[in-house]
Scaffold this active site. Structure first.
Site, PDB file in Angstrom:
ATOM      1  N   LYS A 125      -1.340  54.703  36.093  1.00  0.00           N
ATOM      2  CA  LYS A 125      -2.058  55.025  34.860  1.00  0.00           C
ATOM      3  C   LYS A 125      -1.055  55.027  33.714  1.00  0.00           C
ATOM      4  CE  LYS A 125      -6.362  56.049  33.652  1.00  0.00           C
ATOM      5  NZ  LYS A 125      -7.567  55.386  34.173  1.00  0.00           N
ATOM      6  N   ASP A 165      -9.002  52.004  29.067  1.00  0.00           N
ATOM      7  CA  ASP A 165      -9.525  53.337  29.346  1.00  0.00           C
ATOM      8  C   ASP A 165     -10.013  53.851  27.992  1.00  0.00           C
ATOM      9  OD1 ASP A 165      -9.549  55.466  31.657  1.00  0.00           O
ATOM     10  OD2 ASP A 165      -8.836  56.581  29.928  1.00  0.00           O
TER      11      ASP A 165
END
Length: 450
Positions: A125, A165
């Site tokens: 991430k 995201d």
């Protein structure tokens, strides 16, 4: 002190002041006691101690110039958490709340989410505390170029493949890809969520929202039920929420709420999805404008929310789809949902329910789909985009959507079977955690101490 709690205690000493990360770790590890007891090899090989430490943590300065010529400084992150199953895969988040704890919690969750898909992808991430809101297109381009000028050296199509995201859509992916191509001279599938003009996948935009509804369908199917005629609460109004609502309508359900950073819309006759898409995808306007078109709807501003939770969860409904952000659903919200007749929760956001709320759902034996299982459709379709890029093909919307539907069914069945195998039928929190852990842990065992 137990093996699991000692691992958590040691982690808090070596990674201080990272509350969201601890929450994610504790939620997973607390579910793993049955499998750790049944297979002592995981303890002997220190699998959970290795799992909670990222393979690599990259933090860097991002400097850029705004439209007035002022120099701005943000912090960038990429956490490459685990590559036992394949290249690191996980989104980039641009939001002022981003810090090391947020990125690590998201990366840790991503390990198990990606494992559950059955696809060859590891967990990672990244992101920045940059806020795209209120920025001009030129400012966003300059920030993305500066961000990629550092990130490019750490990523690659067989190493680490970021996606979008919160705050990172096709525009931001485009600017970052352009800078990657400029620096490296290579045109390759190093990012997913790309435009359809240059390597993106049909159905990627819809995938997470559609997937969370497909997962809910599977939860209901074991009870010989469907989503048809169900009244549904949805939080958020970004991609996940919009396309969850779209799929709910397609399956005969009725979403009656959505929300943004200004407040919550409640529309008893059903959310006007065309209007929400216009407000959020075109004019980028707050949901309070919704009332100009629909006088019969109600808007609850944030300053009128209950002190102990979120207004979006306080209406009578059959099912709930948290699709906004982490910890948006409190234990009081959970109690209100159950009291108002809600029997199904399928999570579209990452870790949207607090641990106390999760415990409430599990204890009440409602159908609860945890985020690492229910919202895995986005990353699964990102991997399908990688496959298309590698083979230089473009698949139809119908083919991608059908693959997504199959993947979500497989994720549900895997978690459902693991829960039954370890003596807690219906507990998809335990089932998803154990199933995801087992796939990653077994791969780590076979690859040695690395």
């Amino acid at each position: 002190m137990s093996y699991i709690h000692k691992t958590i205690s040691d982690l808090k000493n070596t990674s201080p002041a990272q509350a969201e990360f601890y929450q994610a770790v504790e939620e997973v590890l607390d579910s793993l006691a049955p499998i750790l007891e049944s297979n002592k090899r995981y303890q002997k090989q220190a699998i959970i101690q290795r799992l909670v430490e990222p393979e690599r943590q990259i933090m860097f300065r991002v400097t850029w110039v705004d439209d007035n010529g002022n120099i701005k400084v943000n912090k960038g992150y990429r956490i490459e958490f685990n590559s036992a199953l394949g290249p690191y895969k996980g989104g980039l988040r641009f939001h002022p709340s981003v810090n090391a704890s947020i990125i690590k919690f998201l990366g840790f969750e991503q390990i198990f989410k990606n494992a559950l898909t059955g696809l060859p992808i590891g967990g990672g991430k990244g992101g920045s505390n940059f806020d795209p809101k209120g920025k001009s297109d030129g400012e966003i381009m300059r920030f993305c170029q500066s961000f990629m000028t550092e990130l490019y050296r750490h990523i690659g199509p067989t190493t680490d493949v970021p996606a979008g995201d919160i705050g990172v859509g096709a525009r931001e992916i485009g600017y970052m890809f352009g800078q990657y191509k400029r620096i490296t001279g290579r045109y390759e599938g190093v990012l997913t969520g790309k435009s359809l003009l240059w390597g993106g996948s049909l159905a990627r935009k819809e995938a997470t929202g559609y997937g969370v509804v497909y997962f809910a369908e599977n939860m209901l199917s074991v009870k010989k039920d469907t989503l048809e005629n169900k009244t549904c609460l949805v939080s958020g109004s970004g991609n996940v929420a919009i396309y969850a609502m779209e799929k709910l309508y397609q399956l005969g359900a009725k979403p009656i709420t959505c929300s943004d950073s200004t407040g919550t819309i409640y529309h008893e006759t059903g959310i006007d999805l065309t209007l929400v898409k216009e407000l959020k995808e075109q004019t980028r306007t707050g949901l309070n404008v919704y009332l100009e078109t629909h006088k019969d709807a109600k808007f609850i501003p944030i300053d009128e929310y209950p002190e102990d939770g979120h207004a979006v969860w306080r209406f009578k409904a059959d099912a709930a789809f948290p699709c906004a952000t982490q910890n948006e659903l409190t234990v009081t919200d959970a109690q209100a949902l159950i009291a108002n007749g809600c029997t199904l929760i399928s999570e579209g956001a990452n870790m949207p329910s607090t641990q106390e709320a999760i415990n409430t759902f599990v204890d009440a034996k409602v159908s609860y789909g945890p985020s690492k299982a229910a919202n895995a459709g986005g990353v699964a379709t990102s991997q399908l985009e990688m496959a298309q890029n590698s083979s230089m093909q473009t698949w139809s919307f119908e083919k991608v959507d059908q693959r997504l539907k199959e993947i979500m069914k497989n994720i549900f069945e895997t978690a459902h079977q693991a829960a039954e195998e370890f003596g807690q039928p219906g507990n998809l929190v335990l089932g998803a955690n154990i199933a995801g852990f087992k796939r990653v842990a077994d791969a780590m065992l076979e690859q040695g101490v690395v």
